[in-house]
Design a protein around this motif. Sequence first.
Motif, PDB file in Angstrom:
ATOM      1  N   PHE A 122       0.849  -1.213  -0.044  1.00 33.10           N
ATOM      2  CA  PHE A 122      -0.225  -0.019   0.070  1.00 33.10           C
ATOM      3  C   PHE A 122       0.839   1.050   0.060  1.00 33.10           C
ATOM      4  CE2 PHE A 122      -2.359  -3.341   2.297  1.00 33.10           C
ATOM      5  CZ  PHE A 122      -3.466  -3.606   1.502  1.00 33.10           C
ATOM      6  N   LEU A 123       2.132   1.223   0.435  1.00 34.37           N
ATOM      7  CA  LEU A 123       2.880   2.437   0.814  1.00 34.37           C
ATOM      8  C   LEU A 123       4.285   2.173   0.325  1.00 34.37           C
ATOM      9  CD1 LEU A 123       1.912   3.731   4.501  1.00 34.37           C
ATOM     10  CD2 LEU A 123       1.134   4.587   2.356  1.00 34.37           C
ATOM     11  N   GLY A 124       4.941   1.240   0.481  1.00 36.78           N
ATOM     12  CA  GLY A 124       6.382   0.861   0.319  1.00 36.78           C
ATOM     13  C   GLY A 124       6.527   0.765  -1.311  1.00 36.78           C
ATOM     14  N   SER A 125       5.520   0.335  -2.277  1.00 35.48           N
ATOM     15  CA  SER A 125       5.799  -0.065  -3.271  1.00 35.48           C
ATOM     16  C   SER A 125       6.220   1.165  -4.288  1.00 35.48           C
ATOM     17  CB  SER A 125       4.580  -0.794  -4.105  1.00 35.48           C
ATOM     18  OG  SER A 125       3.301   0.263  -3.667  1.00 35.48           O
ATOM     19  N   GLY A 126       5.970   2.274  -3.724  1.00 30.97           N
ATOM     20  CA  GLY A 126       6.299   3.436  -4.372  1.00 30.97           C
ATOM     21  C   GLY A 126       7.971   3.661  -4.720  1.00 30.97           C
ATOM     22  N   LEU A 127       8.715   3.117  -3.483  1.00 32.69           N
ATOM     23  CA  LEU A 127       9.968   3.109  -3.547  1.00 32.69           C
ATOM     24  C   LEU A 127      10.604   2.454  -4.821  1.00 32.69           C
ATOM     25  CD1 LEU A 127      12.766   3.614  -2.483  1.00 32.69           C
ATOM     26  CD2 LEU A 127      12.499   1.787  -1.022  1.00 32.69           C
ATOM     27  N   ALA A 128      10.086   1.280  -5.024  1.00 32.15           N
ATOM     28  CA  ALA A 128      10.468   0.381  -5.923  1.00 32.15           C
ATOM     29  C   ALA A 128      10.153   0.924  -7.453  1.00 32.15           C
ATOM     30  CB  ALA A 128       9.798  -1.312  -6.135  1.00 32.15           C
ATOM     31  N   ILE A 129       8.761   1.431  -7.660  1.00 27.29           N
ATOM     32  CA  ILE A 129       8.548   2.206  -8.742  1.00 27.29           C
ATOM     33  C   ILE A 129       9.379   3.114  -9.013  1.00 27.29           C
ATOM     34  CG2 ILE A 129       6.678   3.485  -9.909  1.00 27.29           C
ATOM     35  CD1 ILE A 129       4.924   1.847  -8.287  1.00 27.29           C
ATOM     36  N   ASN A 130       9.803   4.197  -8.229  1.00 27.99           N
ATOM     37  CA  ASN A 130      10.746   5.213  -8.410  1.00 27.99           C
ATOM     38  C   ASN A 130      12.072   4.762  -8.798  1.00 27.99           C
ATOM     39  OD1 ASN A 130      10.130   8.222  -7.611  1.00 27.99           O
ATOM     40  ND2 ASN A 130       8.520   6.778  -6.618  1.00 27.99           N
ATOM     41  N   MET A 131      12.477   3.550  -8.392  1.00 19.37           N
ATOM     42  CA  MET A 131      13.873   3.078  -8.799  1.00 19.37           C
ATOM     43  C   MET A 131      13.986   2.570 -10.156  1.00 19.37           C
ATOM     44  SD  MET A 131      14.816   1.202  -5.076  1.00 19.37           S
ATOM     45  CE  MET A 131      16.462   0.529  -5.673  1.00 19.37           C
ATOM     46  N   ALA A 132      12.804   1.729 -10.257  1.00 23.19           N
ATOM     47  CA  ALA A 132      12.857   0.939 -11.791  1.00 23.19           C
ATOM     48  C   ALA A 132      12.110   1.341 -12.813  1.00 23.19           C
ATOM     49  CB  ALA A 132      12.735  -0.345 -11.457  1.00 23.19           C
TER      50      ALA A 132
ATOM     51  N   TRP B  50      17.495  -4.183 -11.326  1.00 22.89           N
ATOM     52  CA  TRP B  50      18.107  -5.283 -10.250  1.00 22.89           C
ATOM     53  C   TRP B  50      18.072  -4.622  -8.879  1.00 22.89           C
ATOM     54  CZ3 TRP B  50      18.236 -10.214  -9.721  1.00 22.89           C
ATOM     55  CH2 TRP B  50      19.169 -10.446  -8.590  1.00 22.89           C
ATOM     56  N   LEU B  51      18.503  -3.438  -9.020  1.00 17.26           N
ATOM     57  CA  LEU B  51      18.771  -2.675  -7.711  1.00 17.26           C
ATOM     58  C   LEU B  51      17.215  -2.873  -6.885  1.00 17.26           C
ATOM     59  CD1 LEU B  51      21.082   0.402  -8.070  1.00 17.26           C
ATOM     60  CD2 LEU B  51      21.511  -1.777  -6.975  1.00 17.26           C
ATOM     61  N   ALA B  52      16.036  -2.382  -7.827  1.00 19.93           N
ATOM     62  CA  ALA B  52      14.701  -2.580  -6.969  1.00 19.93           C
ATOM     63  C   ALA B  52      14.460  -3.848  -6.682  1.00 19.93           C
ATOM     64  CB  ALA B  52      13.909  -2.091  -8.072  1.00 19.93           C
ATOM     65  N   MET B  53      15.158  -4.912  -7.016  1.00 18.42           N
ATOM     66  CA  MET B  53      14.974  -6.282  -6.726  1.00 18.42           C
ATOM     67  C   MET B  53      14.968  -6.242  -5.088  1.00 18.42           C
ATOM     68  SD  MET B  53      13.989  -8.940  -8.423  1.00 18.42           S
ATOM     69  CE  MET B  53      14.364  -8.788 -10.065  1.00 18.42           C
ATOM     70  N   THR B  54      16.073  -5.685  -4.478  1.00 21.16           N
ATOM     71  CA  THR B  54      16.055  -5.861  -3.113  1.00 21.16           C
ATOM     72  C   THR B  54      14.788  -5.231  -2.498  1.00 21.16           C
ATOM     73  OG1 THR B  54      17.122  -3.609  -3.037  1.00 21.16           O
ATOM     74  CG2 THR B  54      18.543  -5.308  -3.096  1.00 21.16           C
ATOM     75  N   VAL B  55      13.965  -4.203  -2.861  1.00 20.65           N
ATOM     76  CA  VAL B  55      12.741  -3.739  -2.220  1.00 20.65           C
ATOM     77  C   VAL B  55      11.669  -4.870  -2.569  1.00 20.65           C
ATOM     78  CG1 VAL B  55      11.169  -2.002  -2.382  1.00 20.65           C
ATOM     79  CG2 VAL B  55      13.782  -1.431  -2.642  1.00 20.65           C
TER      80      VAL B  55
ATOM     81  N   GLN C 287       5.847  10.387 -11.005  1.00 24.23           N
ATOM     82  CA  GLN C 287       4.941  10.905 -10.048  1.00 24.23           C
ATOM     83  C   GLN C 287       4.448  10.141  -8.860  1.00 24.23           C
ATOM     84  OE1 GLN C 287       1.846  13.083 -12.119  1.00 24.23           O
ATOM     85  NE2 GLN C 287       2.976  13.616 -14.012  1.00 24.23           N
ATOM     86  N   VAL C 288       4.798   9.043  -8.833  1.00 20.98           N
ATOM     87  CA  VAL C 288       4.576   7.974  -7.569  1.00 20.98           C
ATOM     88  C   VAL C 288       5.505   8.548  -6.396  1.00 20.98           C
ATOM     89  CG1 VAL C 288       4.604   5.656  -6.749  1.00 20.98           C
ATOM     90  CG2 VAL C 288       3.991   6.239  -8.945  1.00 20.98           C
ATOM     91  N   SER C 289       4.837   8.772  -5.244  1.00 20.77           N
ATOM     92  CA  SER C 289       5.751   9.182  -4.208  1.00 20.77           C
ATOM     93  C   SER C 289       6.316   8.114  -3.476  1.00 20.77           C
ATOM     94  CB  SER C 289       4.779  10.140  -3.132  1.00 20.77           C
ATOM     95  OG  SER C 289       5.600  10.424  -1.932  1.00 20.77           O
ATOM     96  N   THR C 290       7.528   8.398  -2.886  1.00 20.20           N
ATOM     97  CA  THR C 290       8.203   7.411  -1.836  1.00 20.20           C
ATOM     98  C   THR C 290       7.776   7.663  -0.530  1.00 20.20           C
ATOM     99  OG1 THR C 290      10.271   8.634  -1.937  1.00 20.20           O
ATOM    100  CG2 THR C 290       9.970   6.829  -3.546  1.00 20.20           C
ATOM    101  N   GLU C 291       7.085   8.692  -0.220  1.00 25.56           N
ATOM    102  CA  GLU C 291       7.034   9.127   1.155  1.00 25.56           C
ATOM    103  C   GLU C 291       5.870   7.852   1.946  1.00 25.56           C
ATOM    104  OE1 GLU C 291       5.500  12.871   1.762  1.00 25.56           O
ATOM    105  OE2 GLU C 291       7.141  13.780   0.203  1.00 25.56           O
ATOM    106  N   GLU C 292       6.183   7.679   3.017  1.00 21.73           N
ATOM    107  CA  GLU C 292       5.465   6.840   3.891  1.00 21.73           C
ATOM    108  C   GLU C 292       3.987   7.585   4.342  1.00 21.73           C
ATOM    109  OE1 GLU C 292       5.523   3.495   4.591  1.00 21.73           O
ATOM    110  OE2 GLU C 292       7.095   3.865   2.812  1.00 21.73           O
ATOM    111  N   ASP C 293       3.347   8.144   3.401  1.00 19.90           N
ATOM    112  CA  ASP C 293       2.335   8.976   4.028  1.00 19.90           C
ATOM    113  C   ASP C 293       0.886   8.500   3.102  1.00 19.90           C
ATOM    114  OD1 ASP C 293       0.534  11.139   4.087  1.00 19.90           O
ATOM    115  OD2 ASP C 293       1.692  12.739   3.383  1.00 19.90           O
TER     116      ASP C 293
END
Length: 465
Positions: A38-48, A209-214, A269-275
């Motif tokens: 719900f929240l953390g997936s934004g980080l992977a999207i911003n990376m890859a 590949w870096l996003a693979m960690t997330v 435009q996908v935020s990585t913030e835990e908001d």
Amino acid sequence: MDRAEATTSQQEGGLRRDLSGRQVGMIAIGGAIGTGLFLGSGLAINMAGPAVIIAYVLAAFAALGLAYAMCEMIVVHPEAGGFGAVAHRYLGSFAGFVQRWIYWFAQVVNIGSEVVAAGLYMQFWYPQLPLWIPVVGFSVIMLAVNAAAVKFFGEFEYWFAMIKVVTIIVFIALGFTYIFFGLPGQEATGFGALTEYDGFLPNGVGAVWLAMTVVTFSYLGTEAIALTASESRDPRRDVPRAARGLVLRLGLFYVLGMLAVVSIVPWNQVSTEEDVMQSPFVRLFDTVGIPAAAGVMNFVILSAALSAMNTNLYITSRMTYSLAKDGFAPRWFTVLSANGTPRRALLISALGLGLAAAVAVGSPDTAFPMLLGIALFGALVTWLIILASHLAFRRTRTAQGLPDSPVRLPGAPVTTVLAMLFVAAVLLTTPFTEQFSVAWQAGVPFLLLVCLAYVLVMRSRSRRS
């Protein structure tokens, strides 16, 4: 495994076999789906970028291989401690000790982070509420649920996890309706957003590949299914069915969910913030016109955090019980309550929960990232030991002429080795990511500390004997 062996194995430990098949399956979902989707997936999207879909597909195959390998062993040995007991049996006491304690610590840290997150989500509605009040309140409630009979725990978790599942299904259905047909006042988006913003691979293959960690972190929890075997009414039937269903659901939820997100919302435009307000789920629900979309989503994310916390408390208490049964924790923790629950083992998990929550609140920028690094490192090491146990399991049973397990990992041992290489590669990549670089810095010293503890425990046992 003949009928007599199965009966003996199923009665191991005195834990009550009161979990139904549907409860086993939903407990697995509860442990594997936390707030990351719900929240953390934004980080992977911003990376890859849109190519994050590839990362989720590859990680799903690795999780599927792990699930099949684990079930192949667990249906033969449905013991308290799950994969930890199997590692002890086939790789020796050292592997069993290290795997169970490092996994216990990883899950306790996760419990602490989830209860603090739940407290923060409560502040969405009550900004002036002191954080410690919901943290203590949720801790007491979840501990009470786990202290009850396992049948009650299973039913509670079934409906708690169902909230997450229904929300994800509704999100995917709305998302693809928006993509193909449009919504009231909104034209269909199609899949143009997958390539319109600097292409499908905007940051290159290396970023995927870096996003693979997330992404792999999102699938951690798949292994929790093994811990239910000792309390399942029919582990031969329920555990394999639940594992297959779990990985299939995770794959569909994550892959289809991410496909909907990057098709509707430009990836940059996908935020990585835990908001909660930044969640792509909120954005879509707002577009559909769901009243108070942010408030509804906050309730769902709160339930996701509490569900994951509830399941992880169950896991840590059973892991402690298993360690005590094998003499790697005080025998005091093997005592069961009148309803068959290892409440004393739950007690040490509650202590760990309190310490982790205190560190999360008191030192969120320094000490707590180190604890999360140990947790991630420990979870990936646990996966590696599970797969190594599978290789030893196959080799031993073949050498002894024992019958095959009712569940078998297709293509093993090749698929087992490939899964191990994948997990090892992800683990070796963590130092090169900003978010998980602390995993090795904290994880390796902690692993050495656990190894030292094993030496000291064995020396103490030797002197006593």
